[in-house]
Write a protein that holds these residues in place. Structure first.
Motif, mmCIF file in Angstrom:
data_model
loop_
_atom_site.group_PDB
_atom_site.id
_atom_site.type_symbol
_atom_site.label_atom_id
_atom_site.label_comp_id
_atom_site.label_asym_id
_atom_site.label_seq_id
_atom_site.Cartn_x
_atom_site.Cartn_y
_atom_site.Cartn_z
ATOM 1 N N ALA A 1 45.018 50.001 35.043
ATOM 2 C CA ALA A 1 45.907 51.096 35.456
ATOM 3 C C ALA A 1 45.113 52.225 36.109
ATOM 4 O O ALA A 1 45.504 52.748 37.155
ATOM 5 C CB ALA A 1 46.690 51.616 34.249
ATOM 6 N N VAL A 2 43.978 52.577 35.538
ATOM 7 C CA VAL A 2 43.150 53.644 36.102
ATOM 8 C C VAL A 2 42.516 53.192 37.408
ATOM 9 O O VAL A 2 42.427 53.965 38.367
ATOM 10 C CB VAL A 2 42.097 54.124 35.081
ATOM 11 N N ALA A 3 42.086 51.942 37.493
ATOM 12 C CA ALA A 3 41.493 51.433 38.741
ATOM 13 C C ALA A 3 42.499 51.522 39.882
ATOM 14 O O ALA A 3 42.145 51.929 40.995
ATOM 15 C CB ALA A 3 41.013 49.999 38.557
ATOM 16 N N SER B 1 45.615 48.406 24.928
ATOM 17 C CA SER B 1 44.526 47.557 25.376
ATOM 18 C C SER B 1 43.620 48.301 26.357
ATOM 19 O O SER B 1 44.100 48.942 27.302
ATOM 20 C CB SER B 1 45.113 46.318 26.052
ATOM 21 N N VAL B 2 42.324 48.184 26.152
ATOM 22 C CA VAL B 2 41.367 48.750 27.096
ATOM 23 C C VAL B 2 41.503 48.039 28.442
ATOM 24 O O VAL B 2 41.396 48.670 29.497
ATOM 25 C CB VAL B 2 39.930 48.640 26.544
ATOM 26 N N LEU B 3 41.767 46.739 28.409
ATOM 27 C CA LEU B 3 41.975 45.965 29.638
ATOM 28 C C LEU B 3 43.099 46.583 30.470
ATOM 29 O O LEU B 3 42.937 46.855 31.660
ATOM 30 C CB LEU B 3 42.306 44.513 29.285
ATOM 31 N N PHE B 4 44.236 46.849 29.848
ATOM 32 C CA PHE B 4 45.362 47.466 30.554
ATOM 33 C C PHE B 4 44.974 48.840 31.095
ATOM 34 O O PHE B 4 45.256 49.169 32.250
ATOM 35 C CB PHE B 4 46.570 47.581 29.619
ATOM 36 N N ALA B 5 44.331 49.654 30.265
ATOM 37 C CA ALA B 5 43.965 51.010 30.681
ATOM 38 C C ALA B 5 43.027 50.987 31.889
ATOM 39 O O ALA B 5 43.206 51.764 32.836
ATOM 40 C CB ALA B 5 43.320 51.755 29.516
ATOM 41 N N TYR C 1 38.045 43.917 39.460
ATOM 42 C CA TYR C 1 37.917 44.007 38.011
ATOM 43 C C TYR C 1 38.664 42.860 37.336
ATOM 44 O O TYR C 1 38.140 42.218 36.420
ATOM 45 C CB TYR C 1 38.439 45.355 37.505
ATOM 46 N N LEU C 2 39.880 42.602 37.782
ATOM 47 C CA LEU C 2 40.689 41.530 37.183
ATOM 48 C C LEU C 2 40.030 40.159 37.340
ATOM 49 O O LEU C 2 40.052 39.344 36.417
ATOM 50 C CB LEU C 2 42.095 41.522 37.781
ATOM 51 N N LEU D 1 47.333 40.325 39.098
ATOM 52 C CA LEU D 1 46.670 40.014 40.369
ATOM 53 C C LEU D 1 47.703 39.830 41.481
ATOM 54 O O LEU D 1 47.488 40.277 42.616
ATOM 55 C CB LEU D 1 45.794 38.768 40.235
ATOM 56 N N GLU D 2 48.825 39.198 41.168
ATOM 57 C CA GLU D 2 49.896 39.054 42.167
ATOM 58 C C GLU D 2 50.458 40.414 42.559
ATOM 59 O O GLU D 2 50.682 40.687 43.741
ATOM 60 C CB GLU D 2 51.011 38.166 41.620
ATOM 61 N N ARG D 3 50.688 41.273 41.590
ATOM 62 C CA ARG D 3 51.224 42.615 41.879
ATOM 63 C C ARG D 3 50.233 43.443 42.688
ATOM 64 O O ARG D 3 50.619 44.181 43.596
ATOM 65 C CB ARG D 3 51.589 43.332 40.590
ATOM 66 N N VAL D 4 48.946 43.333 42.349
ATOM 67 C CA VAL D 4 47.914 44.061 43.084
ATOM 68 C C VAL D 4 47.838 43.548 44.524
ATOM 69 O O VAL D 4 47.682 44.328 45.466
ATOM 70 C CB VAL D 4 46.556 43.950 42.346
ATOM 71 N N ALA D 5 47.982 42.245 44.714
ATOM 72 C CA ALA D 5 47.984 41.683 46.077
ATOM 73 C C ALA D 5 49.182 42.216 46.859
ATOM 74 O O ALA D 5 49.048 42.552 48.043
ATOM 75 C CB ALA D 5 48.015 40.154 46.017
#
Length: 178
Positions: free
Chosen positions: A102-104, A95-99, A116-117, A166-170
């Motif tokens: 992950a890169v962000a 998925s481009v969304l996943f990529a 982004y999310l 979003l939870e993991r990023v937080a």
């Protein structure tokens, strides 16, 4: 998606020329990426070479000459075999969304990924609204509704992943900025 197999399936309804095949493809798979004329003709050429379709006739009714094609018995057998094959679940995340997420995270950390999310969630929600409208439209065909269901369920899975991420990023942001 196997364009060759879809075209074979469309030809089970009777002979068609390339333009009819393209139009039928785009109507019967309404949420799929439209097939290009060049792809139709290249695929028909391969199917004809392999003995899966044959020329059914020529027509020049009010325009350029059109060659119609029909499925052969070998084509019916190939289509039947393909329809009987179980599709294995995808082994990789493509998925481009996943990529992008992950890169962000890799390049910019949690803040960029979060922004982004959030924006992606809004785009997914807008697409869900338009697909729900297709499902409730009395003029929608069964193909339209089935395609909308397929897309909605995939968007729903993406949205659940977005919420989880979003939870993991937080959590990552809290670790980096206590």
């Amino acid at each position: 998606m196997s364009t060759a197999h879809v075209l074979l399936g469309l030809l089970t309804g009777g002979p068609m020329h390339g333009y009819e095949l393209k139009r039928s493809h785009d109507q019967r798979l309404p949420q799929a990426k439209p097939v290009a004329f060049g792809q139709v003709y290249a695929t028909i050429g391969r199917l004809q070479r392999d003995g899966l379709v044959t020329t059914a006739g020529h027509d020049q009714e009010g325009g350029p000459e059109r060659t119609s094609f029909e499925i052969t018995e070998a084509g019916r057998k190939r289509l039947d075999d393909w329809l009987g094959e179980i599709e294995p679940p995808a082994p990789y995340v493509t998925s481009v969304l996943f990529a992008k997420v992950a890169v962000a995270v890799l390049v910019s950390g949690a803040d960029r990924a979060r922004d982004y999310l959030v924006a992606q969630r809004a785009a997914h929600m807008e697409r869900l609204r338009s697909l729900t409208a297709v499902k409730t439209d009395p003029d929608s065909s069964l193909g339209d509704v089935v395609a909308a269901d397929f897309a909605i369920l995939h968007l729903d899975a993406d949205l659940r992943w977005v919420a989880n991420t979003l939870e993991r990023v937080a959590d990552l942001h809290r670790e980096v900025h206590p």
